[in-house]
Design an enzyme around this catalytic site. Structure first.
Site, PDB file in Angstrom:
ATOM      1  N   LYS A  80     -24.035   7.309  -1.864  1.00 48.13           N
ATOM      2  CA  LYS A  80     -23.119   7.956  -1.971  1.00 48.13           C
ATOM      3  C   LYS A  80     -23.491   9.113  -2.425  1.00 48.13           C
ATOM      4  O   LYS A  80     -24.594   9.584  -3.083  1.00 48.13           O
ATOM      5  CB  LYS A  80     -22.109   7.475  -3.390  1.00 48.13           C
ATOM      6  CG  LYS A  80     -20.591   7.763  -3.418  1.00 48.13           C
ATOM      7  CD  LYS A  80     -19.699   6.912  -2.490  1.00 48.13           C
ATOM      8  CE  LYS A  80     -18.248   7.384  -2.710  1.00 48.13           C
ATOM      9  NZ  LYS A  80     -17.390   6.428  -1.929  1.00 48.13           N
ATOM     10  N   GLY A 180       3.181   1.105  -2.954  1.00 52.42           N
ATOM     11  CA  GLY A 180       2.545   2.418  -2.214  1.00 52.42           C
ATOM     12  C   GLY A 180       2.733   2.349  -0.586  1.00 52.42           C
ATOM     13  O   GLY A 180       2.096   1.815  -0.151  1.00 52.42           O
ATOM     14  N   GLY A 182       1.924   4.883   1.437  1.00 54.08           N
ATOM     15  CA  GLY A 182       1.211   5.908   2.007  1.00 54.08           C
ATOM     16  C   GLY A 182       0.450   5.671   3.120  1.00 54.08           C
ATOM     17  O   GLY A 182       1.167   4.694   4.127  1.00 54.08           O
ATOM     18  N   VAL A 184      -2.114   3.956   4.229  1.00 59.54           N
ATOM     19  CA  VAL A 184      -2.545   2.548   4.530  1.00 59.54           C
ATOM     20  C   VAL A 184      -1.137   1.535   4.390  1.00 59.54           C
ATOM     21  O   VAL A 184      -0.772   0.803   5.240  1.00 59.54           O
ATOM     22  CB  VAL A 184      -3.457   1.743   3.853  1.00 59.54           C
ATOM     23  CG1 VAL A 184      -3.942   0.591   4.008  1.00 59.54           C
ATOM     24  CG2 VAL A 184      -4.649   2.817   3.797  1.00 59.54           C
ATOM     25  N   TYR A 186       2.000   2.004   4.725  1.00 57.22           N
ATOM     26  CA  TYR A 186       2.817   2.120   5.896  1.00 57.22           C
ATOM     27  C   TYR A 186       2.316   1.505   6.827  1.00 57.22           C
ATOM     28  O   TYR A 186       3.214   0.718   7.677  1.00 57.22           O
ATOM     29  CB  TYR A 186       3.098   3.866   6.196  1.00 57.22           C
ATOM     30  CG  TYR A 186       3.727   4.100   7.332  1.00 57.22           C
ATOM     31  CD1 TYR A 186       5.195   4.242   7.617  1.00 57.22           C
ATOM     32  CD2 TYR A 186       2.739   4.336   8.738  1.00 57.22           C
ATOM     33  CE1 TYR A 186       5.792   4.494   8.798  1.00 57.22           C
ATOM     34  CE2 TYR A 186       3.408   4.364   9.741  1.00 57.22           C
ATOM     35  CZ  TYR A 186       5.033   4.637   9.763  1.00 57.22           C
ATOM     36  OH  TYR A 186       5.317   4.839  11.033  1.00 57.22           O
TER      37      TYR A 186
HETATM   38  P1  NAD Z   1      -2.376   7.624   0.171  1.00 58.95           P
HETATM   39  O1  NAD Z   1      -2.510   8.427  -1.003  1.00 58.95           O
HETATM   40  O2  NAD Z   1      -2.078   8.026   1.682  1.00 58.95           O
HETATM   41  O3  NAD Z   1      -1.070   6.548  -0.267  1.00 58.95           O
HETATM   42  C1  NAD Z   1      -0.956   6.045  -1.490  1.00 58.95           C
HETATM   43  C2  NAD Z   1       0.736   5.870  -1.956  1.00 58.95           C
HETATM   44  O4  NAD Z   1       1.074   5.473  -3.144  1.00 58.95           O
HETATM   45  C3  NAD Z   1       1.112   7.495  -1.665  1.00 58.95           C
HETATM   46  O5  NAD Z   1       2.117   7.556  -0.756  1.00 58.95           O
HETATM   47  C4  NAD Z   1       1.581   7.523  -3.211  1.00 58.95           C
HETATM   48  O6  NAD Z   1       2.907   8.330  -3.287  1.00 58.95           O
HETATM   49  C5  NAD Z   1       1.959   6.185  -3.499  1.00 58.95           C
HETATM   50  N1  NAD Z   1       1.945   5.851  -5.227  1.00 58.95           N
HETATM   51  C6  NAD Z   1       0.947   6.289  -5.935  1.00 58.95           C
HETATM   52  N2  NAD Z   1       1.326   5.926  -7.061  1.00 58.95           N
HETATM   53  C7  NAD Z   1       2.304   4.971  -6.994  1.00 58.95           C
HETATM   54  C8  NAD Z   1       2.828   4.130  -7.790  1.00 58.95           C
HETATM   55  N3  NAD Z   1       2.778   4.077  -9.174  1.00 58.95           N
HETATM   56  N4  NAD Z   1       3.932   3.259  -7.258  1.00 58.95           N
HETATM   57  C9  NAD Z   1       3.967   3.293  -6.051  1.00 58.95           C
HETATM   58  N5  NAD Z   1       3.489   4.217  -5.172  1.00 58.95           N
HETATM   59  C10 NAD Z   1       2.770   5.083  -5.828  1.00 58.95           C
HETATM   60  O7  NAD Z   1      -3.827   6.698   0.156  1.00 58.95           O
HETATM   61  P2  NAD Z   1      -4.267   5.500   1.299  1.00 58.95           P
HETATM   62  O8  NAD Z   1      -5.051   6.466   2.079  1.00 58.95           O
HETATM   63  O9  NAD Z   1      -2.797   5.074   1.873  1.00 58.95           O
HETATM   64  O10 NAD Z   1      -4.969   4.785   0.230  1.00 58.95           O
HETATM   65  C11 NAD Z   1      -4.074   3.693  -0.502  1.00 58.95           C
HETATM   66  C12 NAD Z   1      -5.279   3.043  -1.211  1.00 58.95           C
HETATM   67  O11 NAD Z   1      -6.348   2.362  -0.501  1.00 58.95           O
HETATM   68  C13 NAD Z   1      -6.131   3.783  -2.171  1.00 58.95           C
HETATM   69  O12 NAD Z   1      -6.475   3.022  -3.237  1.00 58.95           O
HETATM   70  C14 NAD Z   1      -7.357   3.860  -1.330  1.00 58.95           C
HETATM   71  O13 NAD Z   1      -8.650   4.314  -2.210  1.00 58.95           O
HETATM   72  C15 NAD Z   1      -7.804   2.562  -0.554  1.00 58.95           C
HETATM   73  N6  NAD Z   1      -8.155   2.735   0.572  1.00 58.95           N
HETATM   74  C16 NAD Z   1      -8.024   3.267   1.475  1.00 58.95           C
HETATM   75  C17 NAD Z   1      -8.484   3.392   2.818  1.00 58.95           C
HETATM   76  C18 NAD Z   1      -8.166   4.288   3.989  1.00 58.95           C
HETATM   77  O14 NAD Z   1      -8.462   4.031   4.992  1.00 58.95           O
HETATM   78  N7  NAD Z   1      -7.286   5.093   3.769  1.00 58.95           N
HETATM   79  C19 NAD Z   1      -9.711   2.564   2.831  1.00 58.95           C
HETATM   80  C20 NAD Z   1     -10.233   1.723   1.973  1.00 58.95           C
HETATM   81  C21 NAD Z   1      -9.272   1.852   0.706  1.00 58.95           C
END
Ligand code: NAD
Length: 366
Positions: A80, A180, A182, A184, A186
């Site tokens: 990292k 959430g 967002g 993932v 969605y």
């Molecule tokens: P993102 O920011 O697009 O989505 C997170 C969503 O959670 C947002 O829409 C936000 O408004 C919502 N949110 C925040 N606090 C909230 C709460 N208290 N209650 C309800 N909703 C809330 O992020 P993402 O890329 O979708 O990632 C989601 C999680 O998965 C994160 O923890 C990230 O570290 C993990 N992750 C993501 C990936 C990836 O490919 N994007 C890979 C591994 C792990």
């Protein structure tokens, strides 16, 4: 603790301090393990309060990458990088290019990627100086947005949990609460709906939750009541530490299986609290490995293909199932079983005496 002790204590191979005051670069690259392959891990940019905080964070995160890659069965080690600075005001092309030259010095032992505070355009600047970078734009052979692959992998792990509980992985008639909606969450909601599950969901962002309701038929619930919904699976897909002393007693589900990183506020204590309530926990770094699998595919000799990445993410079903088996075999909590899965694979490769990395990465070094 002295720095050398801290590096040794966490089992790291090396730590590189990158300093280029002319462009404001202060960065640290940690290589935890290269036993299974080159150490791949994102580059985080964060305004750390102190150098100590940055060192502690990079050592913790790079060790985590070793476990994540090993448990996913990838030919990758763990590493990292952190750039000390404010991503909102201190980014520049020169800074990322200077960082890229430090990455290049390592000759492929460390491969960088996006993380908190960095973005695809930043990776593009790094790529001007080194080929040891993933997560570059799609139009230059990159893998683009990882979240559909992460969501697909999460679906596989969630089905493994459902199979463990009910003896069938079918989601028809099952219910899942997604916290959430967002990137993932969605996509996960879409996959779940297609599989015939009833999906409850929430998001603090009104547009995001409405999109999931309109496009995937998600039944919206207030953010503060998501933990109280009676369902088969609770899928945390928002921020970390959502499972804690306050929320675990409220859960009315049989399993926790979602994509968020660091879901348990305190791994041991909250893992025990879930187990005591008879709730099966699919360890976060095993179930959300789809994002890593996605960038790993960029390293392929044949270039990146989304279909191949999705196919590889199917293995998350078997990996999560294996974690549950090890937990039963050794009387461990799932999080400890996941660590054992990773450690056993690293030990097996070490014991084999092989001095080569797997075929999926060895072509990079020819
Ligand atoms: P993102 O920011 O697009 O989505 C997170 C969503 O959670 C947002 O829409 C936000 O408004 C919502 N949110 C925040 N606090 C909230 C709460 N208290 N209650 C309800 N909703 C809330 O992020 P993402 O890329 O979708 O990632 C989601 C999680 O998965 C994160 O923890 C990230 O570290 C993990 N992750 C993501 C990936 C990836 O490919 N994007 C890979 C591994 C792990």
């Amino acid at each position: 603790m002295d720095l050398f002790e801290q590096v040794a204590d966490t089992g790291h191979e090396s730590l590189l301090f990158c300093n280029k005051p002319e462009v404001g670069l202060k960065a640290i690259i940690a290589i935890h393990s290269t036993t299974l392959g080159p150490a791949l891990g994102g580059c985080r940019m964060w305004p750390y309060a102190s150098l100590d905080d940055a060192v502690t964070d990079v050592l913790r995160l790079s060790r985590g990458m070793t476990y994540k890659a090993a448990a996913a069965g990838l030919d990758l080690g763990g590493g990292k990088a952190v750039i000390l600075g404010d991503p909102k005001s201190e980014k520049s092309e020169e800074l990322f290019r200077a960082f890229g030259r430090f990455v290049d010095l390592l000759g492929g032992r460390y491969i960088t990627a996006e993380d908190v505070g960095t973005s695809v355009p930043d990776m593009h600047h790094i790529q001007a100086e080194t080929r040891w970078v993933t997560g570059v734009p799609e139009d230059v052979g990159g893998s683009g947005d990882p979240s559909p692959v992460t969501a697909f992998g999460t679906l596989q792990g969630l089905k493994a949990a459902v199979h463990k509980i009910y003896g069938s992985a079918s989601l028809k008639g099952r219910s899942v609460s997604v916290q959430g909606l967002g990137n993932v969450g969605y996509h996960l909601a879409g996959y779940l709906a297609k599989e015939g599950a009833k999906v409850f969901g929430c998001d603090i962002d009104a547009d995001r939750r409405q999109r999931a309701a309109d496009e995937h038929g998600v039944e919206l619930v207030p953010v503060e009541s998501i933990f109280d919904i009676s369902c088969d699976v609770f899928a945390p897909c928002a921020l970390g530490a959502s499972l804690n002393d306050e929320t675990i007693p409220r859960l009315r589900c049989r399993a926790v299986a979602g994509a968020a990183n660091n879901q348990l506020a305190e791994e041991e204590r909250d893992g025990q609290a879930l187990a005591a309530r008879g709730i099966l926990y699919a360890p976060d770094y095993v179930i959300n490995a789809g994002g890593l699998i996605n960038v790993y595919n960029e390293l392929s000799e044949h270039g990146y293909h989304r279909q191949r990445a999705l196919r590889m993410a199917e293995a998350i079903y078997a990996n999560v199932s294996r974690v549950f088996q090890i937990a039963e075999r050794d009387g461990l909590l799932p999080a400890a079983a996941a660590a054992r899965l990773a450690e056993e694979r690293i030990a097996r490769v070490q014991a084999s005496g092989s001095r080569h990395w797997g075929r999926s990465v060895s072509h990079l070094f020819r």
